[in-house]
Design a protein around this motif. Sequence first.
Motif, PDB file in Angstrom:
ATOM      1  N   CYS A 113       3.453  -2.315  -3.959  1.00 23.51           N
ATOM      2  CA  CYS A 113       3.788  -2.950  -2.690  1.00 23.51           C
ATOM      3  C   CYS A 113       3.874  -4.457  -2.900  1.00 23.51           C
ATOM      4  N   LEU A 114       4.994  -5.039  -2.506  1.00 23.11           N
ATOM      5  CA  LEU A 114       5.137  -6.487  -2.586  1.00 23.11           C
ATOM      6  C   LEU A 114       4.250  -7.169  -1.560  1.00 23.11           C
ATOM      7  N   SER A 115       3.885  -8.401  -1.837  1.00 21.27           N
ATOM      8  CA  SER A 115       3.091  -9.175  -0.886  1.00 21.27           C
ATOM      9  C   SER A 115       3.804  -9.233   0.457  1.00 21.27           C
ATOM     10  N   GLY A 116       3.094  -8.883   1.521  1.00 19.54           N
ATOM     11  CA  GLY A 116       3.670  -8.919   2.862  1.00 19.54           C
ATOM     12  C   GLY A 116       4.220  -7.603   3.334  1.00 19.54           C
ATOM     13  N   GLN A 117       4.422  -6.643   2.445  1.00 16.32           N
ATOM     14  CA  GLN A 117       4.937  -5.353   2.865  1.00 16.32           C
ATOM     15  C   GLN A 117       3.823  -4.453   3.381  1.00 16.32           C
ATOM     16  N   GLY A 119       1.912 -10.449 -10.358  1.00 12.01           N
ATOM     17  CA  GLY A 119       0.804 -10.562  -9.422  1.00 12.01           C
ATOM     18  C   GLY A 119       1.226 -10.411  -7.984  1.00 12.01           C
ATOM     19  N   ALA A 120       2.559 -10.432  -7.701  1.00  8.75           N
ATOM     20  CA  ALA A 120       3.042 -10.330  -6.327  1.00  8.75           C
ATOM     21  C   ALA A 120       3.057  -8.900  -5.832  1.00  8.75           C
ATOM     22  N   SER A 121       2.888  -7.913  -6.708  1.00  6.24           N
ATOM     23  CA  SER A 121       2.894  -6.520  -6.283  1.00  6.24           C
ATOM     24  C   SER A 121       1.509  -5.914  -6.443  1.00  6.24           C
ATOM     25  N   PRO A 123       9.588  -2.568  -2.593  1.00  6.14           N
ATOM     26  CA  PRO A 123       8.578  -2.824  -3.612  1.00  6.14           C
ATOM     27  C   PRO A 123       8.997  -2.263  -4.953  1.00  6.14           C
ATOM     28  N   PHE A 124       8.407  -2.802  -6.011  1.00  3.11           N
ATOM     29  CA  PHE A 124       8.699  -2.311  -7.344  1.00  3.11           C
ATOM     30  C   PHE A 124       8.125  -0.916  -7.527  1.00  3.11           C
ATOM     31  N   ALA A 125       8.855  -0.054  -8.205  1.00  2.08           N
ATOM     32  CA  ALA A 125       8.288   1.239  -8.586  1.00  2.08           C
ATOM     33  C   ALA A 125       7.207   1.017  -9.635  1.00  2.08           C
TER      34      ALA A 125
END
Length: 366
Positions: free
Chosen positions: A295-299, A279-281, A265-267
């Motif tokens: 957190c990325l989508s699905g994580q 919007g994906a995080s 996921p992105f910091a």
Amino acid sequence: MTDLGLYRHLDEMAPWNDRLQVLEVVAVADEAPDVKTFTFRSDAQTWFRYKPGQFVTLELPVPDGPLMRTYTLSSSPSRPFSIAVTVKAQAGSLGTRWMFDHLLPGMRVRAFGPAGDFSHHNHPAAKYLFVSAGSGVTPMMSMLRWLNDCAPWTDVAFVNCARRPEEIIFRKELELLGSRMPGLSLGFLIEERSSRESWFGHMGRIDAVRLPLLSPDFREREVFCCGPEPFMRAVRDMLETAGFDMARYHQESFGVPPVEALPAPFADTAEGASEGEAGASIPVRFSVSGVEGRCLSGQTVLQAARAAGVRIAAACEFGLCGTCRVRKVSGEVEMQHNGGILDDEIAEGFILACCSRPLSALEIEA
């Protein structure tokens, strides 16, 4: 000198709580070559409430950092003042080897659980067949000890497979129980003879010929099976071929299902990212650590915590052991677990980080 303060009635004690208390080693005993039983009590004089056949996860303080290992309880809840795990040390088993070399009476370790659905309490029946190999005998022993204490007339066929006679774990106790439980029939099956002791019983591997010899009415029984995966697969195939009703077959396995690799996921949302990418995080705040992550989508929450440098204890990582239970302060998640968390814990706001995926911004006590 015995501590007289240990003598308390059960109704004067509270149940053990893995969020508040740790385990103290009270005894270590040899059971077979490379097999030991470790017996624990609570460090706060509490008693243990669980179902026979369940497991605990121990946090072992190895030099490279805490190591999580899951072990089935070999003790019975009918004797609630202590619990025990019986473990076999394989050549490459880091955690179990550490226990053999370092875990001594008086030492304390953190533990999580008990948990798991592999128990005859969940599948009551008039007749049982317990089939095990190697250290897979431990949940069977937990269930048999409970039956001996609470329902000794129960009809149980107990089949245990080992490589050599001296490797039959709990053999002496099983033979003693066989003389005391009128409904218990024991069947030992070994693969090879030994120079250490004579053997006049069954030999070979369990198959469609030997199983009816050890339990002629196996089709009428509720079957519980535990052992190495190839052994359990052979038992399953054998029962299916024999026309057994597989709805009455139950097995214990800690095998981890395949996990799809997901990107970290992105910091934080990257500068210049598109609106769709941003919007994906989903933001995740870890309140105890004071860390903000995404957190990325699905994580899962566990993956987001690791990427953010936040440690959440985890063992099985597929929602079974309950080790990664954390409290959700705010936000919504989608959680798909495998029995590692209770309904009342969910109602209190707890989630399993390994199998919970954020649906909105989250705050987690971690």
